[in-house]
Design an enzyme around this catalytic site. Structure first.
Site, mmCIF file in Angstrom:
data_model
loop_
_atom_site.group_PDB
_atom_site.id
_atom_site.type_symbol
_atom_site.label_atom_id
_atom_site.label_comp_id
_atom_site.label_asym_id
_atom_site.label_seq_id
_atom_site.Cartn_x
_atom_site.Cartn_y
_atom_site.Cartn_z
ATOM 1 N N CYS A 57 -2.690 8.558 3.117
ATOM 2 C CA CYS A 57 -2.374 8.211 1.843
ATOM 3 C C CYS A 57 -3.582 8.368 0.655
ATOM 4 O O CYS A 57 -3.163 8.552 -0.205
ATOM 5 C CB CYS A 57 -2.000 6.666 1.785
ATOM 6 N N GLU A 60 0.896 -1.168 -0.082
ATOM 7 C CA GLU A 60 -0.012 0.237 -0.021
ATOM 8 C C GLU A 60 0.995 1.098 0.031
ATOM 9 O O GLU A 60 1.620 1.431 0.849
ATOM 10 C CB GLU A 60 -0.725 -0.098 1.312
#
Length: 244
Positions: A51, A15
């Protein structure tokens, strides 16, 4: 990590970063204020150190002035300080080095001609201790500008005007990343149609909340694999076929 894993043919789930686009469509109508405020909140979550942050807000050109006013008011009303103190909206950057990185991006935005609506690279008044960045909003940001393409990981929003729905989708997809994103429209079917055309792993429609039962992950340089939900469990399984 991928390079190290390749030596023994191990799979990896990564990720990584994001530069998520939040598309406000031209039929948003009376929901404009809610759409902009939701976008600000999802950009400034964890002081922008997220993010999935919605750091690009794509708005119809005819609504640009209204969006700027709403975004400015929302950003300037945010309270900075101790993240554990009641009423605090934004805490500090994680390190002094990152503080300087975020400020350098803000200066870059000014140098490249984006219009600074509020915030800036200067120290936050009244907070002598801590690595704080002013909540910053740029407008009239052009596709290809540094602050439009690179992940800043701080409380910096880029408002990008567009003329047609096709332009908005093209701008949203013109990124090395593809982690998250949003769409706002009074027409749920239209919002879903646009969401399906966004090259990103997750899309919120009309301010939908994060769903931990859905797969979490992105396209392109936002990573490989998925977390959460049944798809997240599948990342840790191997498939076996038995014939009789």
């Amino acid at each position: 990590m991928s390079e190290l894993a390749a030596h023994t043919i191990k799979r990896v789930s990564l990720e990584l970063g994001g530069k998520s686009a939040n598309i406000i469509l031209d039929d948003v109508g009376e929901d404009l204020q809610a759409a902009v405020i939701d976008g600000i909140q999802k950009c400034f979550l964890n002081s922008g150190q997220t993010c999935t942050a919605f750091t690009r807000m794509l708005v119809p050109r005819r609504l640009l002035t209204d969006v700027e006013a709403i975004a400015k008011a929302a950003a300037e009303s945010a309270k900075l300080g101790d993240p554990f103190a009641p009423g605090t909206d934004l805490g500090p950057m994680v390190t002094r080095g990152h503080l300087e990185t975020v400020r350098s991006y803000i200066r870059k935005g000014i140098e490249e001609g984006a219009r600074l609506i509020c915030g800036g690279p200067e120290p936050v008044e009244g907070l002598g201790k801590g690595w704080f960045v002013k909540p910053t909003v740029f407008s009239a940001v052009e596709p290809g500008m540094t602050i439009e393409q690179e992940e800043i990981f701080g409380p910096v929003l880029a408002i990008i005007p567009y003329d047609r729905e096709e332009d908005a989708i093209r701008i949203a997809n013109d990124s090395i990343y593809g982690l998250s994103g949003g769409v706002w429209s009074r027409d749920p079917a239209r919002a879903e149609r646009v969401a399906r055309r966004m090259r990103t792993g997750m899309v919120d429609i009309n301010g939908a909340a994060f769903n931990p039962m859905q797969p979490f992950g992105g396209y392109r340089q936002s990573g490989n694999g998925r977390e959460l939900g049944t798809h997240g469990l599948a990342e840790f399984t191997e498939i076996k076929a038995i014939q009789r």
